[in-house]
Design a protein around this motif. Structure first.
Motif, PDB file in Angstrom:
ATOM      1  N   ARG A 284      -1.931  -7.153  -2.972  1.00 25.48           N
ATOM      2  CA  ARG A 284      -1.983  -5.467  -2.515  1.00 25.48           C
ATOM      3  C   ARG A 284      -3.254  -5.141  -2.122  1.00 25.48           C
ATOM      4  O   ARG A 284      -3.523  -4.331  -1.146  1.00 25.48           O
ATOM      5  CB  ARG A 284      -2.101  -5.542  -3.942  1.00 25.48           C
ATOM      6  CG  ARG A 284      -1.953  -3.614  -3.935  1.00 25.48           C
ATOM      7  CD  ARG A 284      -1.147  -2.770  -2.638  1.00 25.48           C
ATOM      8  NE  ARG A 284      -1.800  -1.173  -2.291  1.00 25.48           N
ATOM      9  CZ  ARG A 284      -2.786  -1.119  -1.315  1.00 25.48           C
ATOM     10  NH1 ARG A 284      -2.902  -1.960  -1.337  1.00 25.48           N
ATOM     11  NH2 ARG A 284      -2.717  -0.110  -1.109  1.00 25.48           N
ATOM     12  N   SER A 285      -4.387  -6.687  -2.395  1.00 23.07           N
ATOM     13  CA  SER A 285      -5.646  -5.916  -2.010  1.00 23.07           C
ATOM     14  C   SER A 285      -5.704  -6.470  -0.514  1.00 23.07           C
ATOM     15  O   SER A 285      -7.259  -5.639   0.319  1.00 23.07           O
ATOM     16  CB  SER A 285      -7.028  -6.565  -2.486  1.00 23.07           C
ATOM     17  OG  SER A 285      -6.812  -7.913  -2.355  1.00 23.07           O
TER      18      SER A 285
ATOM     19  N   ASP B 198       1.822  -0.285  -5.656  1.00 24.37           N
ATOM     20  CA  ASP B 198       1.777  -0.238  -7.079  1.00 24.37           C
ATOM     21  C   ASP B 198       2.244  -1.289  -7.401  1.00 24.37           C
ATOM     22  O   ASP B 198       3.953  -1.754  -7.012  1.00 24.37           O
ATOM     23  CB  ASP B 198       2.321   0.981  -7.378  1.00 24.37           C
ATOM     24  CG  ASP B 198       2.052   0.805  -9.486  1.00 24.37           C
ATOM     25  OD1 ASP B 198       2.455   0.311  -9.781  1.00 24.37           O
ATOM     26  OD2 ASP B 198       0.814   1.654  -9.426  1.00 24.37           O
ATOM     27  N   PRO B 199       1.114  -2.312  -7.617  1.00 21.07           N
ATOM     28  CA  PRO B 199       1.534  -3.491  -8.619  1.00 21.07           C
ATOM     29  C   PRO B 199       2.508  -3.565  -9.756  1.00 21.07           C
ATOM     30  O   PRO B 199       3.308  -4.740  -9.630  1.00 21.07           O
ATOM     31  CB  PRO B 199       0.649  -3.895  -8.530  1.00 21.07           C
ATOM     32  CG  PRO B 199      -0.645  -3.231  -8.026  1.00 21.07           C
ATOM     33  CD  PRO B 199      -0.408  -2.151  -7.412  1.00 21.07           C
ATOM     34  N   ASP B 200       2.544  -2.986 -10.588  1.00 19.42           N
ATOM     35  CA  ASP B 200       3.037  -2.766 -11.777  1.00 19.42           C
ATOM     36  C   ASP B 200       4.692  -1.877 -11.158  1.00 19.42           C
ATOM     37  O   ASP B 200       5.876  -2.953 -11.482  1.00 19.42           O
ATOM     38  CB  ASP B 200       2.280  -1.724 -12.682  1.00 19.42           C
ATOM     39  CG  ASP B 200       1.105  -2.310 -13.390  1.00 19.42           C
ATOM     40  OD1 ASP B 200       1.274  -3.644 -13.446  1.00 19.42           O
ATOM     41  OD2 ASP B 200       0.816  -1.993 -13.532  1.00 19.42           O
TER      42      ASP B 200
ATOM     43  N   ALA C  88       5.769 -10.804  -0.664  1.00 13.78           N
ATOM     44  CA  ALA C  88       6.548 -10.417   0.466  1.00 13.78           C
ATOM     45  C   ALA C  88       7.064  -8.817   0.836  1.00 13.78           C
ATOM     46  O   ALA C  88       6.250  -8.111   1.502  1.00 13.78           O
ATOM     47  CB  ALA C  88       7.844 -10.884   0.827  1.00 13.78           C
ATOM     48  N   LEU C  89       6.567  -8.255   0.171  1.00 13.01           N
ATOM     49  CA  LEU C  89       6.621  -6.788  -0.149  1.00 13.01           C
ATOM     50  C   LEU C  89       6.493  -5.808  -0.694  1.00 13.01           C
ATOM     51  O   LEU C  89       5.806  -4.944  -0.609  1.00 13.01           O
ATOM     52  CB  LEU C  89       7.859  -6.217  -1.493  1.00 13.01           C
ATOM     53  CG  LEU C  89      10.183  -7.103  -0.868  1.00 13.01           C
ATOM     54  CD1 LEU C  89      10.261  -6.708  -1.699  1.00 13.01           C
ATOM     55  CD2 LEU C  89       9.941  -6.781   0.452  1.00 13.01           C
ATOM     56  N   VAL C  90       4.989  -6.433  -0.590  1.00 17.65           N
ATOM     57  CA  VAL C  90       3.298  -6.054  -1.853  1.00 17.65           C
ATOM     58  C   VAL C  90       2.825  -5.010  -0.690  1.00 17.65           C
ATOM     59  O   VAL C  90       2.093  -3.312  -1.301  1.00 17.65           O
ATOM     60  CB  VAL C  90       2.549  -6.455  -2.622  1.00 17.65           C
ATOM     61  CG1 VAL C  90       1.730  -7.148  -1.423  1.00 17.65           C
ATOM     62  CG2 VAL C  90       1.254  -5.571  -3.414  1.00 17.65           C
ATOM     63  N   GLY C  91       2.678  -4.786   0.320  1.00 22.49           N
ATOM     64  CA  GLY C  91       2.183  -4.042   1.648  1.00 22.49           C
ATOM     65  C   GLY C  91       2.913  -3.052   1.775  1.00 22.49           C
ATOM     66  O   GLY C  91       2.409  -2.159   3.619  1.00 22.49           O
ATOM     67  N   LYS C  92       4.590  -2.547   1.746  1.00 16.72           N
ATOM     68  CA  LYS C  92       5.641  -1.779   1.958  1.00 16.72           C
ATOM     69  C   LYS C  92       5.355  -2.068   3.525  1.00 16.72           C
ATOM     70  O   LYS C  92       5.507  -1.465   4.282  1.00 16.72           O
ATOM     71  CB  LYS C  92       4.495  -0.480   1.978  1.00 16.72           C
ATOM     72  CG  LYS C  92       4.396   0.325   0.653  1.00 16.72           C
ATOM     73  CD  LYS C  92       4.687   1.648   0.225  1.00 16.72           C
ATOM     74  CE  LYS C  92       4.078   2.134  -0.620  1.00 16.72           C
ATOM     75  NZ  LYS C  92       4.422   3.716  -0.900  1.00 16.72           N
ATOM     76  N   PRO C  93       5.813  -3.367   3.761  1.00 19.16           N
ATOM     77  CA  PRO C  93       6.293  -3.524   5.214  1.00 19.16           C
ATOM     78  C   PRO C  93       6.897  -3.258   5.886  1.00 19.16           C
ATOM     79  O   PRO C  93       8.047  -2.679   5.436  1.00 19.16           O
ATOM     80  CB  PRO C  93       6.904  -5.254   5.226  1.00 19.16           C
ATOM     81  CG  PRO C  93       7.189  -5.472   3.469  1.00 19.16           C
ATOM     82  CD  PRO C  93       6.520  -4.579   2.911  1.00 19.16           C
ATOM     83  N   ARG C  94       7.097  -2.151   7.255  1.00 19.52           N
ATOM     84  CA  ARG C  94       8.427  -2.259   7.621  1.00 19.52           C
ATOM     85  C   ARG C  94       8.852  -2.991   8.390  1.00 19.52           C
ATOM     86  O   ARG C  94      10.612  -2.868   8.297  1.00 19.52           O
ATOM     87  CB  ARG C  94       7.985  -1.949   9.552  1.00 19.52           C
ATOM     88  CG  ARG C  94       6.793  -0.914   9.648  1.00 19.52           C
ATOM     89  CD  ARG C  94       6.296   0.003  10.727  1.00 19.52           C
ATOM     90  NE  ARG C  94       6.732  -0.033  11.925  1.00 19.52           N
ATOM     91  CZ  ARG C  94       6.521  -0.207  12.963  1.00 19.52           C
ATOM     92  NH1 ARG C  94       4.871  -0.765  13.437  1.00 19.52           N
ATOM     93  NH2 ARG C  94       7.117  -0.328  13.558  1.00 19.52           N
TER      94      ARG C  94
END
Length: 251
Positions: free
Chosen positions: A101-102, A109-111, A143-149
């Motif tokens: 996430r960083s 949100d990680p949790d 893969a989803l942690v960055g809220k990808p488009r």
């Protein structure tokens, strides 16, 4: 503008041609399946799209970016889950998700994400102590942690039990409903038939057909009245490629 567009992609490894003049167009907000047997060129194709491998020829744009020239910008908008996840084995699930996430200006949100992929009970487990299915869930979370488009999911449900597979299918459908473009690479016909808006069938590094699952069945002349939908789709794949997927493991 399409979310992903590839034209004339070619890639050789020595005497082997993995991708041979491949064209693809993925529209924004759809689930686009790439289906093929072992060695059809699926993984090489998505590695090129993700900027992990340079093609010998051809052009690709992903969300208006060149995957090779604009890799840093692409990482902020494209999530990638490949078959093998390279992470620090001694870190815990929560630590890994927070670390990834960083890397992003914005993100999930990680949790909440850990809960979404069904890993809350394993959040304090080290990666090296996770089962294969849990490692797969974690790779999807990363893969989803960055809220990808847009996101590439390569063999999404490998190693998952039937219940976890259904849960992951529901997550993918939710992502599509939220506007995320998804490229789903699979050798699982039921998965592709259920989830995908359009499917490209690859054979020997080429796209041999692109259509909705029902359109592929119709184009192949398969009579769905005499067979279930799954059987009709399998028959359509065989008619288009002359081969079956049954019994093969993902490349």
């Amino acid at each position: 503008m399409p979310a992903i567009e590839a034209r004339g992609l070619r890639k050789r490894y020595g005497d082997t041609t993995a991708v041979d003049g491949l064209d693809l167009t993925v529209e924004t907000g759809e689930i686009f399946g790439i289906l093929g047997r072992n060695g059809a060129g699926k993984s090489t194709t998505v590695e090129i799209i993700a900027g992990l491998r340079r093609p010998d020829a051809g052009e690709v744009t992903v969300l208006g970016l060149d995957p090779w020239k604009d890799r840093a910008r692409l990482r902020q908008v494209l999530g990638v889950q490949l078959q093998e996840t390279a992470v620090h084995a001694a870190l815990q699930v929560r630590e890994l998700v927070r670390l990834h996430r960083s890397f992003h200006r914005d993100g999930a949100d990680p949790d909440e994400l850990i809960e979404r992929v069904g890993l809350t009970a394993s959040a304090k487990k080290r990666f090296e102590h996770l089962s294969g299915g849990q490692q797969q869930r974690l790779s999807i979370a990363l893969a989803l942690v960055g809220k990808p488009r847009a996101v590439i999911l390569d063999e999404l449900t490998t190693g998952l039990d039937p219940e976890a597979r259904r849960q992951m299918w529901a997550t993918v459908e939710e992502l599509r409903d939220e506007g995320t473009t998804i490229v789903l690479v699979s050798h699982n016909m039921d998965e592709v038939r259920r989830l995908c808006d359009h499917v490209a069938i690859l054979d020997r590094g080429r796209v041999v057909a692109v259509d909705k699952p029902a359109g592929l069945i119709e184009a192949a002349g398969t009579d769905q009245d005499d067979a279930g939908e799954s059987e009709a789709f399998e028959a359509a794949f065989f008619a288009l490629t002359g081969s079956k997927l049954e019994g093969e493991e993902p490349r």
